[in-house]
Design a protein around this motif. Sequence first.
Motif, PDB file in Angstrom:
ATOM      1  N   UNK A 102       0.823  -1.204   0.000  1.00  0.00           N
ATOM      2  CA  UNK A 102       0.000   0.000   0.000  1.00  0.00           C
ATOM      3  C   UNK A 102       0.863   1.262   0.000  1.00  0.00           C
ATOM      4  N   UNK A 103       2.134   1.145   0.326  1.00  0.00           N
ATOM      5  CA  UNK A 103       3.003   2.316   0.278  1.00  0.00           C
ATOM      6  C   UNK A 103       3.156   2.798  -1.162  1.00  0.00           C
ATOM      7  N   UNK A 104       3.149   1.859  -2.113  1.00  0.00           N
ATOM      8  CA  UNK A 104       3.272   2.237  -3.525  1.00  0.00           C
ATOM      9  C   UNK A 104       1.936   2.178  -4.252  1.00  0.00           C
ATOM     10  N   UNK A 105       0.952   1.471  -3.704  1.00  0.00           N
ATOM     11  CA  UNK A 105      -0.372   1.391  -4.319  1.00  0.00           C
ATOM     12  C   UNK A 105      -1.409   1.844  -3.292  1.00  0.00           C
ATOM     13  N   UNK A 106      -1.275   3.101  -2.884  1.00  0.00           N
ATOM     14  CA  UNK A 106      -2.143   3.608  -1.825  1.00  0.00           C
ATOM     15  C   UNK A 106      -3.358   4.342  -2.364  1.00  0.00           C
ATOM     16  N   UNK A 107      -4.093   4.994  -1.461  1.00  0.00           N
ATOM     17  CA  UNK A 107      -5.266   5.774  -1.848  1.00  0.00           C
ATOM     18  C   UNK A 107      -6.474   4.916  -2.124  1.00  0.00           C
ATOM     19  N   UNK A 108      -7.321   5.415  -3.046  1.00  0.00           N
ATOM     20  CA  UNK A 108      -8.587   4.753  -3.356  1.00  0.00           C
ATOM     21  C   UNK A 108      -8.332   3.381  -3.991  1.00  0.00           C
ATOM     22  N   UNK A 109      -8.830   2.301  -3.404  1.00  0.00           N
ATOM     23  CA  UNK A 109      -8.588   0.959  -3.965  1.00  0.00           C
ATOM     24  C   UNK A 109      -9.205   0.766  -5.342  1.00  0.00           C
ATOM     25  N   UNK A 110     -10.135   1.638  -5.734  1.00  0.00           N
ATOM     26  CA  UNK A 110     -10.718   1.535  -7.074  1.00  0.00           C
ATOM     27  C   UNK A 110      -9.662   1.689  -8.169  1.00  0.00           C
ATOM     28  N   UNK A 111      -8.489   2.247  -7.813  1.00  0.00           N
ATOM     29  CA  UNK A 111      -7.428   2.452  -8.811  1.00  0.00           C
ATOM     30  C   UNK A 111      -6.718   1.156  -9.189  1.00  0.00           C
ATOM     31  N   UNK A 112      -6.942   0.082  -8.403  1.00  0.00           N
ATOM     32  CA  UNK A 112      -6.147  -1.142  -8.586  1.00  0.00           C
ATOM     33  C   UNK A 112      -7.024  -2.388  -8.753  1.00  0.00           C
ATOM     34  N   UNK A 113      -7.822  -2.419  -9.818  1.00  0.00           N
ATOM     35  CA  UNK A 113      -8.761  -3.550  -9.967  1.00  0.00           C
ATOM     36  C   UNK A 113      -8.072  -4.905 -10.094  1.00  0.00           C
ATOM     37  N   UNK A 114      -6.799  -4.924 -10.498  1.00  0.00           N
ATOM     38  CA  UNK A 114      -6.102  -6.206 -10.603  1.00  0.00           C
ATOM     39  C   UNK A 114      -5.551  -6.671  -9.262  1.00  0.00           C
ATOM     40  N   UNK A 115      -5.550  -5.770  -8.287  1.00  0.00           N
ATOM     41  CA  UNK A 115      -4.950  -6.097  -6.989  1.00  0.00           C
ATOM     42  C   UNK A 115      -5.974  -6.305  -5.880  1.00  0.00           C
ATOM     43  N   UNK A 116      -7.046  -5.540  -5.953  1.00  0.00           N
ATOM     44  CA  UNK A 116      -8.019  -5.563  -4.862  1.00  0.00           C
ATOM     45  C   UNK A 116      -9.396  -5.266  -5.438  1.00  0.00           C
ATOM     46  N   UNK A 117     -10.413  -5.981  -4.975  1.00  0.00           N
ATOM     47  CA  UNK A 117     -11.754  -5.732  -5.502  1.00  0.00           C
ATOM     48  C   UNK A 117     -12.757  -5.597  -4.360  1.00  0.00           C
ATOM     49  N   UNK A 118     -13.813  -4.840  -4.664  1.00  0.00           N
ATOM     50  CA  UNK A 118     -14.814  -4.606  -3.638  1.00  0.00           C
ATOM     51  C   UNK A 118     -15.692  -5.838  -3.475  1.00  0.00           C
ATOM     52  N   UNK A 119     -15.855  -6.282  -2.240  1.00  0.00           N
ATOM     53  CA  UNK A 119     -16.729  -7.426  -1.976  1.00  0.00           C
ATOM     54  C   UNK A 119     -18.185  -6.981  -2.042  1.00  0.00           C
ATOM     55  N   UNK A 120     -19.015  -7.850  -2.542  1.00  0.00           N
ATOM     56  CA  UNK A 120     -20.454  -7.557  -2.631  1.00  0.00           C
ATOM     57  C   UNK A 120     -21.098  -7.728  -1.266  1.00  0.00           C
ATOM     58  N   UNK A 121     -21.938  -6.784  -0.936  1.00  0.00           N
ATOM     59  CA  UNK A 121     -22.708  -6.872   0.305  1.00  0.00           C
ATOM     60  C   UNK A 121     -24.170  -7.031  -0.077  1.00  0.00           C
ATOM     61  N   UNK A 122     -24.771  -8.164   0.218  1.00  0.00           N
ATOM     62  CA  UNK A 122     -26.138  -8.428  -0.233  1.00  0.00           C
ATOM     63  C   UNK A 122     -27.115  -7.348   0.227  1.00  0.00           C
TER      64      UNK A 122
END
Lengths: 210, 261
Positions: A126-146
């Motif tokens: 996260x030091x090099x890929x910080x901020x809004x996680x939406x910027x890194x779809x190959x690294x982190x994705x939003x989990x669905x909340x029913x």
Amino acid sequence: MSIVAVCSVADMATVNTTLDAQGFGPDNFSVPIYSGGARVSHATLHCWNNAAFLSALQAIPEVTVSTSETGAPRDRVRTLITASGLAWPDDAPFLPNAGQIKAGEYYKFLRGLEVEFWLVIQNHNRSSNGGDPNQYPALIRQARVPGTIAPWVQPIDQFDAYLTLDPFTGEGERVTHNGSTWLCTQGSAGGPGGSLLNTWVPGEFGWTQV
Amino acid sequence: MSVLLQRVGLLDTVAAGGAFTPASLANIVFWADASDTSTLWTDTGGTTQVTTDGESVARLDDKSGEGNNVTQTTASHRPQWKNDGSLLFDGVDDRLAFANLTLARNIGAISLVTGYQINNIGRAASQVFFLASTNSNPNVARVFLYNSASSIRIGGRRRDSDSFDSIGVAHDTTAHTVAGLWDIANADLTLRVDGVQAAQNLSFQTAGVTNDTDSGGIVFGSLSTLNETVDGRVYQKVITQSVLSGGDLTDTESFVADKLP
């Protein structure tokens, strides 16, 4: 005495119907639990003193029940979920702004006052890929909340495609897009529980404006 | 709590008012009194009264006279009655639901005074004490009082889901009286804690471009199952369809404060 129990999403509708038919009301299992993916895999509950309800739960083979008296209700849920190898979104830490995070870890991310739930899909720093996680779809994705209605995001693969039938809610998933709310109604075969998978943009194919 | 209110001169109002109860407020639409077991039931039909510490509560009768009782038909979602005059919510899935969805329908003002205690202020989640949602989005609050990031906050969103505003102050795990005043018609959002103004937003959004449908749901506790469940106690809750002020406000705050441990 209080009761904590967990069952799989695949069994959830049947279990809830069984409990409702015995007079315990609908949707007893209603708290989403994850098991390493971006979708809910299990559901849990906590109930204060109720011997009849405990007996009913123990009679359902698909349900794992704990009556441990150690700790407060949230502690008891945490203990059962952890022992079952599952993850409770409520327990996830906030996404750090520095340091290494690992695939399979869940984090919360505060967007305004709304709490989002994210799953790391590749180890990264996260030091090099910080901020809004939406910027890194190959690294982190939003989990669905029913049951939540979040802004539509272009799915990457079948694991985050939208569902015409969310097994947790029994309904198609809903999103907001271009100022409207949309219900997922059509897609390709291959989703969980016979649901269809939709990767199209709302308004293009497979979505109904509601 | 009473000592604090005496310091700010609020108990004089109570004494002058004699046997004040929230039921005497104009425009009151809901009053929950967890110290009155004659209003608490173990079944939604209201046939078996709560009598013993630790029993689950399926129904709480509204003492405002407006009949806005709250119920819970699902066994695992019922809060527990405690003999200190509170409802204990488990922080997992407990909540009570209003049947009257017009309670916060397109009105120009609403006030909420509640006595509560939260077990875990470090929890990174809202804990919703009152929430009115919209028809189009069940997870968008119109008015609500919640705990988030170690602060007690009130906020609101226009019915057309335009921008959301909230205000809040830091708090702790002891019991408090909190008043939220939503003067939507005059763009004034005010938060009071233990009888003292704690925060105010004088540019709070007005009603905006609203539809005229009933709320999608109004709850006593969490609406959704993620991040919003109350982990703590609720002693009293008073809701009016007006902005409480003057003696009405201070009398109500003092009444609620006197019910706290």
